[in-house]
Motif scaffolding. Sequence first.
Motif, mmCIF file in Angstrom:
data_model
loop_
_atom_site.group_PDB
_atom_site.id
_atom_site.type_symbol
_atom_site.label_atom_id
_atom_site.label_comp_id
_atom_site.label_asym_id
_atom_site.label_seq_id
_atom_site.Cartn_x
_atom_site.Cartn_y
_atom_site.Cartn_z
ATOM 1 N N PHE A 61 29.782 -41.104 -17.679
ATOM 2 C CA PHE A 61 29.764 -40.490 -19.010
ATOM 3 C C PHE A 61 28.507 -39.633 -19.122
ATOM 4 C CE2 PHE A 61 31.792 -44.655 -19.203
ATOM 5 C CZ PHE A 61 33.059 -44.317 -19.679
ATOM 6 N N PHE A 62 28.634 -38.469 -19.784
ATOM 7 C CA PHE A 62 27.487 -37.560 -19.870
ATOM 8 C C PHE A 62 27.158 -37.125 -21.304
ATOM 9 C CE2 PHE A 62 28.889 -37.061 -15.489
ATOM 10 C CZ PHE A 62 27.700 -37.169 -14.804
ATOM 11 N N ALA A 63 25.903 -36.713 -21.455
ATOM 12 C CA ALA A 63 25.410 -36.043 -22.678
ATOM 13 C C ALA A 63 25.622 -36.928 -23.918
ATOM 14 C CB ALA A 63 26.035 -34.668 -22.820
ATOM 15 N N GLN A 64 26.068 -36.337 -25.037
ATOM 16 C CA GLN A 64 26.177 -37.136 -26.266
ATOM 17 C C GLN A 64 27.154 -38.302 -26.107
ATOM 18 O OE1 GLN A 64 26.799 -33.868 -25.835
ATOM 19 N NE2 GLN A 64 27.709 -32.977 -27.675
ATOM 20 N N ARG A 85 27.568 -40.157 -23.390
ATOM 21 C CA ARG A 85 26.761 -41.195 -22.755
ATOM 22 C C ARG A 85 25.885 -41.912 -23.787
ATOM 23 N NH1 ARG A 85 21.860 -40.537 -21.647
ATOM 24 N NH2 ARG A 85 21.986 -38.267 -21.484
ATOM 25 N N ALA A 126 37.025 -35.205 -15.480
ATOM 26 C CA ALA A 126 36.988 -34.737 -14.095
ATOM 27 C C ALA A 126 37.301 -35.893 -13.168
ATOM 28 C CB ALA A 126 35.610 -34.163 -13.771
ATOM 29 N N ILE A 172 37.496 -30.618 -12.773
ATOM 30 C CA ILE A 172 38.110 -30.830 -14.086
ATOM 31 C C ILE A 172 39.628 -30.895 -13.927
ATOM 32 C CG2 ILE A 172 38.530 -29.760 -16.351
ATOM 33 C CD1 ILE A 172 35.611 -28.742 -16.248
ATOM 34 N N ALA A 201 34.959 -38.819 -14.457
ATOM 35 C CA ALA A 201 33.898 -38.514 -15.434
ATOM 36 C C ALA A 201 34.516 -38.044 -16.746
ATOM 37 C CB ALA A 201 32.968 -37.441 -14.877
ATOM 38 N N PHE A 233 33.256 -36.154 -20.353
ATOM 39 C CA PHE A 233 32.104 -35.479 -20.951
ATOM 40 C C PHE A 233 32.512 -34.492 -22.032
ATOM 41 C CE2 PHE A 233 32.811 -33.775 -16.561
ATOM 42 C CZ PHE A 233 33.207 -32.485 -16.844
ATOM 43 N N PRO A 247 32.404 -30.804 -24.175
ATOM 44 C CA PRO A 247 32.367 -29.407 -23.726
ATOM 45 C C PRO A 247 30.972 -29.041 -23.241
ATOM 46 C CG PRO A 247 33.625 -29.552 -25.741
ATOM 47 C CD PRO A 247 33.042 -30.926 -25.506
ATOM 48 N N VAL A 248 30.891 -28.262 -22.181
ATOM 49 C CA VAL A 248 29.607 -27.976 -21.545
ATOM 50 C C VAL A 248 28.852 -26.890 -22.315
ATOM 51 C CG1 VAL A 248 30.554 -28.693 -19.328
ATOM 52 C CG2 VAL A 248 30.561 -26.253 -19.944
ATOM 53 N N THR A 249 27.530 -26.920 -22.200
ATOM 54 C CA THR A 249 26.694 -25.981 -22.969
ATOM 55 C C THR A 249 25.514 -25.450 -22.154
ATOM 56 O OG1 THR A 249 25.411 -27.811 -23.872
ATOM 57 C CG2 THR A 249 27.283 -27.076 -25.181
ATOM 58 N N GLY A 250 25.737 -25.218 -20.851
ATOM 59 C CA GLY A 250 24.669 -24.663 -20.009
ATOM 60 C C GLY A 250 24.554 -23.154 -20.183
ATOM 61 N N GLY A 251 23.807 -22.567 -19.282
ATOM 62 C CA GLY A 251 23.696 -21.097 -19.245
ATOM 63 C C GLY A 251 22.619 -20.574 -20.145
ATOM 64 N N LEU A 254 17.845 -30.066 -20.315
ATOM 65 C CA LEU A 254 19.143 -29.782 -19.710
ATOM 66 C C LEU A 254 19.592 -30.958 -18.860
ATOM 67 C CD1 LEU A 254 18.975 -26.040 -18.990
ATOM 68 C CD2 LEU A 254 21.126 -27.229 -19.411
ATOM 69 N N GLU A 255 20.694 -31.583 -19.298
ATOM 70 C CA GLU A 255 21.303 -32.652 -18.508
ATOM 71 C C GLU A 255 22.411 -32.040 -17.661
ATOM 72 O OE1 GLU A 255 22.295 -36.219 -20.689
ATOM 73 O OE2 GLU A 255 24.045 -36.629 -19.417
ATOM 74 N N HIS A 262 20.454 -22.401 -11.588
ATOM 75 C CA HIS A 262 20.459 -22.998 -12.925
ATOM 76 C C HIS A 262 19.426 -24.113 -12.943
ATOM 77 C CE1 HIS A 262 21.734 -24.432 -16.791
ATOM 78 N NE2 HIS A 262 22.691 -23.549 -16.852
ATOM 79 N N VAL A 282 18.635 -19.648 -16.441
ATOM 80 C CA VAL A 282 19.676 -19.336 -15.465
ATOM 81 C C VAL A 282 19.473 -17.935 -14.910
ATOM 82 C CG1 VAL A 282 21.250 -18.601 -17.334
ATOM 83 C CG2 VAL A 282 22.213 -19.248 -15.128
ATOM 84 N N MET A 285 28.882 -15.656 -15.467
ATOM 85 C CA MET A 285 28.248 -16.243 -16.658
ATOM 86 C C MET A 285 29.300 -16.827 -17.616
ATOM 87 S SD MET A 285 25.086 -16.620 -16.659
ATOM 88 C CE MET A 285 25.084 -17.200 -18.366
ATOM 89 N N LEU A 298 30.557 -20.036 -16.028
ATOM 90 C CA LEU A 298 29.462 -21.019 -16.036
ATOM 91 C C LEU A 298 29.344 -21.663 -17.416
ATOM 92 C CD1 LEU A 298 25.931 -20.364 -14.541
ATOM 93 C CD2 LEU A 298 26.192 -21.425 -16.773
ATOM 94 N N LYS A 299 29.435 -20.849 -18.447
ATOM 95 C CA LYS A 299 29.281 -21.332 -19.831
ATOM 96 C C LYS A 299 30.376 -22.327 -20.230
ATOM 97 C CE LYS A 299 25.875 -19.325 -22.206
ATOM 98 N NZ LYS A 299 25.048 -20.018 -23.207
ATOM 99 N N PHE A 301 26.770 -28.672 -17.474
ATOM 100 C CA PHE A 301 25.395 -28.726 -17.992
ATOM 101 C C PHE A 301 25.492 -28.950 -19.493
ATOM 102 C CE2 PHE A 301 25.102 -25.755 -14.377
ATOM 103 C CZ PHE A 301 24.018 -26.260 -13.676
ATOM 104 N N TRP A 302 24.516 -29.693 -20.051
ATOM 105 C CA TRP A 302 24.478 -29.896 -21.498
ATOM 106 C C TRP A 302 23.047 -29.735 -21.980
ATOM 107 C CZ3 TRP A 302 26.897 -33.039 -17.952
ATOM 108 C CH2 TRP A 302 28.301 -33.029 -17.990
ATOM 109 N N TRP A 359 22.231 -32.270 -29.750
ATOM 110 C CA TRP A 359 22.996 -31.676 -28.661
ATOM 111 C C TRP A 359 23.558 -30.343 -29.144
ATOM 112 C CZ3 TRP A 359 22.788 -33.556 -23.873
ATOM 113 C CH2 TRP A 359 22.335 -34.866 -23.716
#
Lengths: 88, 88, 158, 158
Positions: free
Chosen positions: A6-9, A11, A61, A66, A80, A82, A84-88, C57-58, C88, C100, C120, C123-124, C129-130, C141
């Motif tokens: 489990f990840f992020a919120q 988890r 996933a 996924i 896994a 989790f 929705p992802v929020t990277g970048g 960043l997790e 990243h 990134v 990009m 990736l988003k 990634f969180w 979050w």
Amino acid sequence: MIKVLFFAQLREQLNCAELTINLAEDTRFTAVSTLEQLRTELALTDDNWQSCLQTGKLLMAVNQTIVDGNQVLKDGDEVAFFPPVTGG
Amino acid sequence: MIKVLFFAQLREQLNCAELTINLAEDTRFTAVSTLEQLRTELALTDDNWQSCLQTGKLLMAVNQTIVDGNQVLKDGDEVAFFPPVTGG
Amino acid sequence: MDEMISVQTQDFDMAAEYQALLANTDGTSNSSDGAVVTFVGLVRDYNQGNHVEGLTLEHYPGMTEKALEDIVVAAQSKWPLGKVRVIHRIGKLALSDQIVFVGVTSKHREAAFEATQFIMDFLKNKAPFWKKEVTNIGERWVEAEDKDVKAQQRWDKA
Amino acid sequence: MDEMISVQTQDFDMAAEYQALLANTDGTSNSSDGAVVTFVGLVRDYNQGNHVEGLTLEHYPGMTEKALEDIVVAAQSKWPLGKVRVIHRIGKLALSDQIVFVGVTSKHREAAFEATQFIMDFLKNKAPFWKKEVTNIGERWVEAEDKDVKAQQRWDKA
């Protein structure tokens, strides 16, 4: 044995980063064959797990790809859940 | 007086980088009022000028802004003729 | 071969990455690609209505690298690309820190621009990634945004 | 204010330009823009069917700066941009030499990507630069390409 992560919120809300489940021997999970069935069974844990795992936005996933809930699970899988992802 | 500039292959083909024309006094140009009329008059110079200046692809600028042939010329203008640009 | 994907806590050096994009793997300069497009994403001071002071960043170790590689492979099959580089960062980041880097070379600028944007956009939405932000109203979050989903979906039509 | 447009014979330093894009005019770091997109165009070894050994860039002094400034102003009115930087070289250039730099910052990546592409598309069609290439079959003026006209025209609809 399958590993469940489990990840992020999610988890944080479950207060759980990782579970190990023996699908063949753990009586609670012997009827579980797909990823969606695993999610439903885990959601039965308590009200908190219910509300965290039954949201439609959750991503899933298997073996780091996924997939949707129809994915059939097999021994050795890494599962896994989790948000929705929020990277970048 | 107006200044007329030529660039790139047009400059090479005409063997001319710059001309100065007195619209009011130079008898060849006294009837010229628009940019298109100037182009037509310059094209009459000889066969080479004719073929170089009468191509539809040529760009024209007055005072460093690209304009069309209807632009009316006035004393002090800087006129330029050049082929399609190829920078970047 | 050069590393294509990196997920790392340390900062990256834009200048070094740019130079690496210009070089062939044998160190000679790459003279067949006429276009280099780079994107850098940074921690900005305002997001989703609040002032941001920093973030953590997790990520999902292993899957992040795999997801980024899948995205790059998809871009390479869509456009004729030269070099591609994706970095990243993870862990704690301060205001204005680099998050990134995406860099792409190609013979033509259209391909380089589109591939960088494609990478990009995916990736988003697809790389695990969180971001947890420290804001003026406390930690939170970051919420995924609809516009990022739409930005990715436009490539389905293209 | 920082210089926005430069037309110059000397080379440019991508790393320095990137750092300048990140800084506010007073030297503090710009923490409100989360996205930086850069484009660099280089002399490539093959063009329009022939091997290229180098080129000379002719321009229309004065009008180049004006044309580039008009393009940047048009981009700024279309998207909410932070900083914009355009450098174009003139004179003799060798294989792999840098020709053009465009760098744009914005709060959002979409704006930074689109504005950088917009500036390049208009530069290719409206800025009075001309390339004369030295190729394996001799010197020749580069022909303008239809695809560049089309790339610019798509912004009329947008």
